[in-house]
Design an enzyme around this catalytic site. Structure first.
Site, short mmCIF file in Angstrom:
data_model
loop_
_atom_site.label_atom_id
_atom_site.label_comp_id
_atom_site.label_asym_id
_atom_site.label_seq_id
_atom_site.Cartn_x
_atom_site.Cartn_y
_atom_site.Cartn_z
N GLN A 278 1.08 -10.84 -3.97
CA GLN A 278 -0.39 -10.95 -3.80
C GLN A 278 -0.88 -10.01 -5.32
O GLN A 278 -0.19 -9.33 -5.64
CB GLN A 278 -0.47 -9.80 -2.65
N LYS B 271 -13.78 -5.49 7.26
CA LYS B 271 -13.53 -6.14 6.01
C LYS B 271 -14.44 -7.33 5.69
O LYS B 271 -14.95 -7.84 6.54
CB LYS B 271 -11.96 -6.69 6.19
N ARG C 53 7.02 -11.37 4.96
CA ARG C 53 6.51 -11.27 6.20
C ARG C 53 7.40 -12.32 6.88
O ARG C 53 7.30 -13.47 6.45
CB ARG C 53 5.11 -11.27 6.30
N CYS D 203 0.71 -1.21 0.00
CA CYS D 203 0.01 -0.01 0.14
C CYS D 203 0.74 1.21 -0.06
O CYS D 203 0.38 2.29 -0.52
CB CYS D 203 -0.87 0.26 1.07
N HIS E 243 -5.25 -1.35 -4.77
CA HIS E 243 -5.66 -0.18 -3.69
C HIS E 243 -6.62 0.75 -4.49
O HIS E 243 -6.30 1.31 -5.48
CB HIS E 243 -4.50 0.60 -3.10
N ASP F 274 -2.56 -7.70 -5.49
CA ASP F 274 -2.83 -6.42 -4.81
C ASP F 274 -3.35 -5.22 -5.43
O ASP F 274 -2.85 -4.86 -6.63
CB ASP F 274 -1.74 -5.99 -3.81
N HIS G 262 -8.52 -1.84 0.42
CA HIS G 262 -7.29 -2.65 0.18
C HIS G 262 -8.05 -3.84 -0.48
O HIS G 262 -9.07 -4.27 0.50
CB HIS G 262 -6.57 -3.04 1.33
#
Length: 638
Positions: free
Chosen positions: A384, A467, A366, A337, A388, A386, A513
């Site tokens: 990911q 979420k 991670r 992000c 945004h 991913d 997200h």
RNA sequence: GCCCACAUAGCUCAGUCGGUAGAGCGCAUCCUUGGUAAGGAUGAGGUCACCAGUUCAAAUCUGGUUGUGGGCUCCA
């Protein structure tokens, strides 16, 4: 004696004396039914078979055929196991809790001296069998909270005492069988003799009350069934599931590996696995572009100061890898992000240009605790899908729905069934009530619109926003979170993201997200198990293999192979000096969709004879016909 | 990270009581030219995860480390 009227599910009424039990009622219908009965619903409430009925009402018997039966039997089996353990090891072991779970039950024990080992299983099972054969009555008893505390304290059962002390109730219920007594809500089978089929399965550590600050208990997992056949079916199913295990298939199909030298949780993608990944990544880029996302790419490391600003340094440091060069600290990104926000901030934004949807196949690292790593499903480095979405508050609703549709489309293509959960505001959270309400309502209405069932996890949201989680199941039915949509008011605030509104003033956008597949690694793990390694054509790393019957067709086979490869078919050539049966077998075992057999006949006619991996032979066809067949099939995601 | 278990050839696994290792598959070479799930022969291949310790002697016993499996906690 007073008579009471008991209404049965079929509408018939039985008159029995007050104080009669469900068992007595069952007896009035038939001895067989009474024998088959395990518990009952009295006025809709679960009760034991020997609970006295005091007043008129409805009664529904739970027999061995009822869906609830198995759970009760398993719960009673947990008591039986605890009884056996106490019988065998006495005061060296304290009992704690032992519920029925999906596929079985467990019981958690505390002991400073006794360490359970798998070799204890047969001993405990034998004791359980002995106690079950004794056919002891299982008796419910209600006593005051104070008496219960005294009773368990007297027995040295500190964990039971703690449980009762935390109860609100005036009275608590106990269950006795022989000289074993346990705090329990019930219901239970009326006699231990009804417990016949059980098996201890594994040993695990578990924290008391699920809190890692508490003592580590010893958990014995076990399962119980109503009959031996069901147990056998269950064990067979586990056996089958093990064959689908992505870790096993990943090795067999040569997709990926891990290396002790590289480090735990770091995937090494072999050529076939990397091909599969790349197919999925291409698919993702295409699908995102179709839906108005823009591709962006951020750096792998960002200055530590930036992670401090975002709050990750305070809240997520334990999970991050850091590095320092030229006295400048950097954090390896665990999330994508930050870069996306910096891209947003790179120039002034107008309300007219919102929403922006930044998509990145972002590789993150991670530091997951060593004990949680699990094949591809839980790793330390992963990519990911991913994105945004930075939008105006009034756009949240439409954007969330767009993501939901996206998720459903993709799940449809892969043929997944999934479970959805809505997580709402936790106690520790930031942001205004109005923001939370709006975001939560947007998520909820998107879920409602989908028409699919979802679970509500009250208070389980992120601290910065609610979420939706979408979970897929692996071969062993364990759920893994893949897609997630999270509303975030915090980061736009912390990074001072703004857009200029119609009024010419600066306003604060909201950030969503979201990931659709989640992590490519995890998704592929679930995908392998879902298809048991037999990927549909469009996903197969190798779509076809060219096989010659004898050396004399090798040159033609080579020519066919090159023709296919040029046309974009993922093809392999097998012109080894082996019998056709051998090559077919190898192709079959590696789950390649099409085997293209070339013998003298095919060479003569300039054709190939395809065999599908289900064993079906197709009529010989020209190479170009085969190419168009493959292209049609693959473009339909078959 | 915590609890329990495990780690032997590329893979799947055997290895008894402590006396420095075996099988099948795979791989290499040769024979075989065989039409839809394993043709035959020969051969190579192992610091028994790593580091210490006990012992005349350790794959085997003890401790530690790393990794893996099943859970717990946490999470995509």
């Amino acid at each position: 004696m007073d008579l009471i009227k008991i209404e049965l599910p079929d509408g018939s009424i039985k008159e029995v004396e007050s104080g009669a039990t469900p068992y007595d009622v069952a007896l009035t219908i038939g001895e067989g039914l009474a024998r088959q009965s395990i518990a009952a619903y009295s006025d809709g409430e679960l009760v034991d078979l020997n609970t006295p009925l005091k007043s008129s009402g409805t009664l529904s018997l739970i027999t061995q055929n009822s869906p609830e039966a198995l759970e009760i039997v398993r719960h009673s089996s947990a008591h039986l196991m605890a009884q056996a353990v106490k019988d065998l090891y006495g005061d060296a072991v304290q009992v704690t809790i032992g519920p029925a779970i999906k596929d079985g039950f467990y019981y958690d024990f505390y002991s400073e001296t006794k360490k359970f080992v798998p070799e204890d299983f047969p001993v405990i099972e034998a004791k359980m069998t002995e106690l079950a054969k004794a056919d002891q009555a299982v008796l419910r008893e209600e006593i005051s909270r104070g008496d219960a505390i005294e009773l368990f304290r007297g027995m040295g059962e500190d964990y039971k005492v703690e449980l009762i002390e935390d109860l609100d109730a005036e009275t608590v219920s106990l269950y006795r069988q022989g000289d074993f007594v346990d705090l329990c809500r019930g219901p239970h089978v009326p006699r231990t003799g009804m417990l016949k089929v059980f098996k201890l399965t594994s040993l695990a550590g578990a924290y008391w009350r699920g809190d890692e600050k508490n003592a580590m208990l010893q958990r014995i997992y076990a399962t119980a069934f109503l009959n031996k056949k069901d147990l056998k079916v269950h064990l067979n199913r586990l056996e089958e599931a093990r064959k689908r295990d992505h870790r096993k298939l990943g090795k067999e199909l040569d997709l990926f590996s891990f290396s002790e030298e590289a480090g735990g949780g770091l995937v090494l993608w072999h050529p076939k696995g990397a091909m599969l990944r790349s197919i999925i990544e291409d698919f993702e880029r295409k699908e995102h572009l179709k839906r108005g996302y823009e591709l962006v790419v951020g750096p792998q490391i960002l200055k530590t100061d930036l992670w401090k600003m975002s709050g990750h340094y305070d809240n997520y440091r334990e999970n991050m890898y850091f590095t320092e060069v030229d006295e400048q600290g950097y954090g390896i990104k665990p999330m994508n992000c930050l870069a996306h926000m910096l891209i947003y901030k790179s120039k002034p934004r107008s309300y007219r240009n919102l929403p922006v949807r930044y998509f990145e196949l972002g590789t993150v690292y991670r530091h997951e605790k060593s004990g949680v790593l699990h094949g591809l499903l839980r790793v330390r480095g992963f990519t990911q899908d991913d994105a945004h979405i930075i939008c105006r508050p009034d756009q949240i609703d439409a954007e969330v729905k767009g993501v939901m549709n996206f998720v459903q489309d993709v799940a449809g293509i892969f043929g997944f069934e999934y479970v959805m959960e809505l997580s709402t505001r936790p106690e520790k959270s930031i942001g205004s009530d109005a923001d939370w309400d709006q975001a939560t309502n947007a998520l909820r209405s998107a879920l409602e619109d989908s028409g699919l069932p979802y679970e509500l996890n009250e208070g389980d949201g992120a601290f910065y926003g609610p979420k939706i989680d979408v979970k897929l199941k692996d071969a062993l039915d364990r759920e893994w979170q893949c897609a997630t949509i999270q509303c975030d008011f915090t980061l736009p605030e912390r990074f001072d993201l703004t857009y200029v509104g119609t009024d010419g003033e600066k306003h604060r956008p909201v950030m969503l997200h979201r990931v659709v597949l989640g992590s490519i690694e995890r998704f592929i793990g679930v995908l392998i198990e879902h298809y048991a390694g037999s990927f549909p054509l469009w996903l197969s790393p190798v779509q076809a293999v060219v096989l010659n019957v004898t050396d004399s067709q090798a040159a033609y086979a080579q020519q066919v192979f090159e023709q296919l490869r040029e046309a974009g078919v993922r093809v392999e050539l097998d012109i080894r000096n082996e019998k056709l049966g051998f090559k077919i077998r190898e192709a079959q075992v590696s789950k390649i969709p099409y085997m293209l057999v070339i013998g003298d006949r095919e060479m003569e006619n300039q054709t190939i004879a395809p065999r599908y991996r289900n064993g079906k032979n197709m009529d010989a066809m020209t190479v170009s016909d085969f190419i168009s067949m493959v292209q049609t099939e693959a473009s339909a995601y078959k």
